[in-house]
Design a protein around this motif. Sequence first.
Motif, short mmCIF file in Angstrom:
data_model
loop_
_atom_site.label_atom_id
_atom_site.label_comp_id
_atom_site.label_asym_id
_atom_site.label_seq_id
_atom_site.Cartn_x
_atom_site.Cartn_y
_atom_site.Cartn_z
N MET A 103 -10.52 36.21 105.07
CA MET A 103 -10.79 35.03 104.28
C MET A 103 -11.26 33.86 105.15
N LEU A 104 -10.59 33.63 106.27
CA LEU A 104 -11.00 32.54 107.15
C LEU A 104 -12.37 32.81 107.76
N LYS A 105 -12.75 34.09 107.80
CA LYS A 105 -14.04 34.45 108.35
C LYS A 105 -15.18 33.80 107.58
N ASP A 106 -15.02 33.67 106.27
CA ASP A 106 -16.03 33.03 105.42
C ASP A 106 -16.17 31.54 105.75
N PHE A 107 -15.09 30.92 106.17
CA PHE A 107 -15.09 29.49 106.44
C PHE A 107 -15.34 29.15 107.91
N LYS A 108 -15.50 30.17 108.75
CA LYS A 108 -15.63 29.94 110.18
C LYS A 108 -16.77 28.97 110.54
N PRO A 109 -17.98 29.10 109.97
CA PRO A 109 -19.04 28.13 110.31
C PRO A 109 -18.68 26.70 109.91
N VAL A 110 -18.09 26.53 108.74
CA VAL A 110 -17.71 25.20 108.27
C VAL A 110 -16.60 24.63 109.14
#
Length: 176
Positions: free
Chosen positions: A1-8
């Motif tokens: 889940m955190l992988k999706d937010f990594k760039p942000v």
Amino acid sequence: MLKDFKPVLGILLRFIIIYLVLLFGYQFYLNSFKAQGLDPYSRLIADHVMFIQNKFNFPTYLFDDVPNEQVGYIVKGKYVTRMVEGCNAVSVIILFVSFIFAFYKGAKTFVFVGISLLALYIMNVFRIVGLNIVTSDYPQYNKLAHDYLFPAVIYGSVVILWLVWIKFFALKNENS
């Protein structure tokens, strides 16, 4: 889940770190000139404002108020405004630079920041000139100009530059 937010999260973390480093660096700079009155950068802006006002036929000279860390503007023989550290727009510039470097895109980031800082410097000098002219010739509009009109100029300039950075540089596909 955190992988999706990594760039942000990476952008947000870069922004926070750059902002805090610049903020603490600026505070250190200010503290080193505390006993001398207004800091040299703010004084440079005051000198440029005076120069431009004199060119625009608004006879201006400055007086130093070292204990209060400010410089007063005497325009057409009367005291109209004062230059304090908050007038130099550095707090807005720190926010601006932090945002731009959060979306770092190599060397063009430095070029864009350099050109933008020059534009913001010029915009800020003319903002203060405008405020001094309004205060000198139309004092009834001083509060409106100081509290709303001229802050909109500097903040509006920052927002426009942010939008240019995002649209033409930060989100531009490097392969196209």
